[in-house]
Design a protein around this motif. Structure first.
Motif, short mmCIF file in Angstrom:
data_model
loop_
_atom_site.label_atom_id
_atom_site.label_comp_id
_atom_site.label_asym_id
_atom_site.label_seq_id
_atom_site.Cartn_x
_atom_site.Cartn_y
_atom_site.Cartn_z
N GLY A 31 0.86 -1.17 0.00
CA GLY A 31 0.00 0.00 0.00
C GLY A 31 0.89 1.21 0.00
O GLY A 31 1.59 1.49 -0.97
N TYR A 32 0.90 1.99 1.10
CA TYR A 32 1.89 3.06 1.19
C TYR A 32 2.79 2.88 2.41
O TYR A 32 3.48 3.81 2.82
CB TYR A 32 1.24 4.45 1.14
N PHE A 33 2.81 1.69 3.02
CA PHE A 33 3.80 1.36 4.03
C PHE A 33 5.01 0.74 3.35
O PHE A 33 4.87 0.03 2.35
CB PHE A 33 3.25 0.34 5.04
N GLY A 132 10.38 6.73 7.40
CA GLY A 132 9.29 7.35 6.68
C GLY A 132 8.43 6.40 5.89
O GLY A 132 8.84 5.30 5.51
N ASN A 133 7.19 6.82 5.65
CA ASN A 133 6.28 6.20 4.69
C ASN A 133 5.94 7.24 3.64
O ASN A 133 6.32 8.39 3.72
CB ASN A 133 4.98 5.77 5.37
N LEU A 167 2.16 12.67 -0.85
CA LEU A 167 1.98 12.39 0.57
C LEU A 167 3.31 11.93 1.15
O LEU A 167 3.94 11.02 0.62
CB LEU A 167 0.93 11.29 0.78
N GLN A 168 3.72 12.56 2.23
CA GLN A 168 4.96 12.18 2.92
C GLN A 168 4.65 12.01 4.40
O GLN A 168 3.94 12.82 4.98
CB GLN A 168 6.03 13.25 2.73
N PRO A 359 -1.67 4.74 -7.16
CA PRO A 359 -1.74 3.36 -7.67
C PRO A 359 -0.87 2.38 -6.88
O PRO A 359 0.09 1.80 -7.40
CB PRO A 359 -1.25 3.52 -9.12
N GLY A 360 -1.19 2.21 -5.58
CA GLY A 360 -0.40 1.30 -4.74
C GLY A 360 -0.78 -0.14 -4.96
O GLY A 360 -1.34 -0.79 -4.07
N VAL A 361 -0.46 -0.69 -6.13
CA VAL A 361 -0.98 -2.00 -6.53
C VAL A 361 0.05 -3.12 -6.49
O VAL A 361 -0.30 -4.28 -6.68
CB VAL A 361 -1.59 -1.93 -7.95
#
Length: 436
Positions: A31-33, A132-133, A167-168, A359-361
C-alpha cells in the motif's frame, strides 16, 4: 526519466545537543507502508519481527533492542517507482491510451541509534529512530485533451491541468526494551509528521496546489520470546497514529481533512538452522479500512460530497502480508541476506478511477542484500528489492464524474537500492542463545 527529490525535512535537537536531520519521501510498497525499514530488514523482505539484531529493530519490534548494543545506523535508498494509467473504450474524463507518471526517482534516508544501559537499570536499552512512509505520489503532466467531455483547451488526466499528489510521512520514535529471562518487551512512542499536496483535482472541487502539514502521535510495542535455543517468536504492532486534520484539504478527505495513519500488526518466527543460518517467516496486517478518507468507496461521491464524513475516499481495504527471509553469516566479516514478501492488493476494481492518484498496486517483493564489516566498529550495508509490475482494471464512475463505458487500468512496478553504514562502539551486540 526525470529525477525529483521530494522530502519533508525534520530537524530535532536532542538533549545531548545532537542535531539530526532526515526526510520522509515517496514510497509505495505494501500500500503506502514500506516493506522494511533499514538495510537489514529491507534485504529480508521486511521479515524479522522475531530476530532483531541491530538498532533498526525499533521500527519493527522494539523488544529486541536490548540485543543491538551501542550503535548508530544510517542508510539512503534510491527508490524508483514506475506508475501509469491506460484508458480504453469510449471517451471518458480520463484520457485514452497510456500515460506515465513523470517522477521516477526519490532519495529516502533513514537512521537509528541504540544504547545498552548498565546492568540493574530500569530498562536494558534505549534507542531513537527516524523513518518514513509515503507513496501517494504521482506526477502526470498536463497533457492536451482534444476530445469531450473536457472543455476546449483543457489539459490533464481529469481535465484540470497537471495531476498529482504528494503524501509524505515521517516517524520520530524513542524506544526502550527490557528482558525478563527468555522474554523481552519493548515500547516506542511515536511522533509523526505528514505533508500533503495535490493539484489537478478541479473536477472534485479542489483547485490550485497548496501544501498542508499535520502532526500526530501513536506508539509501537512488541514482545520477543525465546521458546527454545535457536527458536524465537515475535509479535509487534503500531497503534493507529492520530493526526491533526489537513485543514486545507477539508473539501477532499472524508471527515473534513482527517487522514490518520492506520494500525498494523506483525507476528513471526525465527529459527537458527545452525549458528550461521537463520530462517524467518512473518505475517502482517494493515488496517487501511479503519480510516475513512482512505477506505470509503469512491462511489460515495453520489451520496455525500468530498470532505463529508461518509464522503468518497480511495476505497482501500485491509491487506494481509506474508514474508520470508534468511540471513547467512558466511564469515566473521560477510553476512548475506535474502527475502520475499507478498501482500494482497488494497485497491478494488470499482475504485480504480480515483486511484490513478495513488496506484499502490504492487504485490510481490523480491529482496536481497549484505553487510560487510570493514573493521571491528564499522560496517557497510546494502539492500535491493524489485517489485514486478502489477495492475488493477476497472471503469470510471458514472456521470457527472466519469463514463462507465471508459475502462481504466492502473499499473506500477518498483526498484530500490539502499546503501548504509553501521557504527558500533562500547557494548557489542548480544549473541543469540546458541543451538544445543
Amino acid at each position: 526519466m526525470r529525477v525529483r527529490i521530494k522530502s519533508t525535512c525534520l530537524t530535532l535537537t536532542l538533549a545531548a545537543g545532537v542535531v539530526v536531520t532526515t526526510a520522509g519521501a515517496a514510497m509505495a510498497t505494501e500500500g503506502y507502508f514500506r516493506h522494511g525499514y533499514g538495510a537489514r530488514h529491507e534485504a529480508m523482505g521486511g521479515a524479522g519481527v522475531a530476530d532483531g539484531r541491530d538498532s533498526t529493530t525499533i521500527a519493527l519490534n522494539p523488544a529486541a533492542l536490548w540485543r543491538a548494543g551501542n550503535e548508530f545506523t544510517m542508510a539512503v535508498s534510491g527508490f524508483m517507482p514506475f506508475r501509469s494509467m491506460e484508458g480504453s473504450g469510449a471517451p471518458g474524463f480520463t484520457p485514452s491510451g497510456k500515460v506515465e507518471s513523470g517522477s521516477e526517482f526519490f532519495l529516502v534516508p533513514n537512521m537509528s541509534w541504540s544504547y545498552r544501559l548498565a546492568p540493574g537499570s530500569i530498562v536494558d536499552a534505549v534507542g531513537f529512530s527516524v523513518y518514513g512512509n509515503g507513496g501517494m505520489n504521482t506526477d502526470f503532466g498536463g497533457l492536451a485533451r482534444t476530445t469531450p467531455p473536457c472543455p476546449p483547451g483543457a489539459t490533464g488526466i481529469f481535465c484540470g491541468g497537471r495531476l498529482g499528489v504528494n503524501l509524505q510521512q515521517a516517524f520520530i520514535s524513542f524506544a526502550m526494551a527490557k528482558r525478563f529471562g527468555s522474554v523481552s518487551v519493548g515500547v516506542a512512542p511515536i511522533v509523526a509528521r505528514q505533508q500533503f499536496e495535490a493539484e489537478g483535482l478541479g473536477l472534485f472541487g479542489v483547485s490550485g496546489s497548496v501544501t498542508d502539514v499535520s502532526w500526530g502521535y501513536g506508539a509501537r510495542a512488541g514482545i520477543e520470546w525465546q521458546i527454545a535455543p535457536g527458536l524465537r517468536l515475535g509479535v509487534a504492532g503500531n497503534t493507529r497514529v492520530y493526526m491533526e486534520k489537513f485543514d486545507k484539504y477539508a473539501r477532499l478527505f472524508a471527515g473534513q481533512g482527517d487522514f490518520d495513519i492506520p494500525a498494523s500488526l506483525q507476528a513471526g518466527i525465527a529459527f537458527d538452522v545452525n549458528p550461521h543460518l537463520t530462517l524467518m517467516a512473518d505475517y502482517k496486517r494493515i488496517w487501511y479500512g479503519s480510516v475513512a478518507s482512505i477506505a470509503n468507496p469512491s462511489a460515495n461521491a453520489f451520496i455525500a460530497p468530498f470532505g463529508a464524513g461518509n464522503g468518497p475516499g480511495f476505497g482501500w481495504r485491509d491487506i494481509d502480508i506474508f514474508k520470508v527471509g534468511l540471513e547467512w553469516r558466511a564469515s566473521r566479516k560477510l553476512t548475506l541476506r535474502a527475502g520475499y514478501a507478498y501482500n494482497t492488493s488494497p485497491i478494488r476494481s470499482a475504485d480504480v478511477m480515483l486511484n490513478i492518484l495513488a496506484p499502490g498496486v504492487v504485490q510481490h517483493h523480491i529482496t536481497g542484500g549484505f553487510e560487510y564489516k570493514l573493521n571491528r566498529k564499522l560496517s557497510l550495508e546494502a539492500a535491493v528489492f524489485y517489485a514486478p509490475e502489477a495492475t488493477v482494471s476497472g471503469v470510471e464512475l458514472p456521470p457527472p464524474f466519469g463514463n462507465p463505458a471508459h475502462r481504466v487500468q492502473i499499473a506500477m512496478d518498483q526498484l530500490e537500492v539502499t546503501v548504509g553504514i553501521k557504527y558500533r562502539w562500547g557494548a557489542p551486540e548480544a549473541a543469540i542463545e546458541p543451538l544445543k
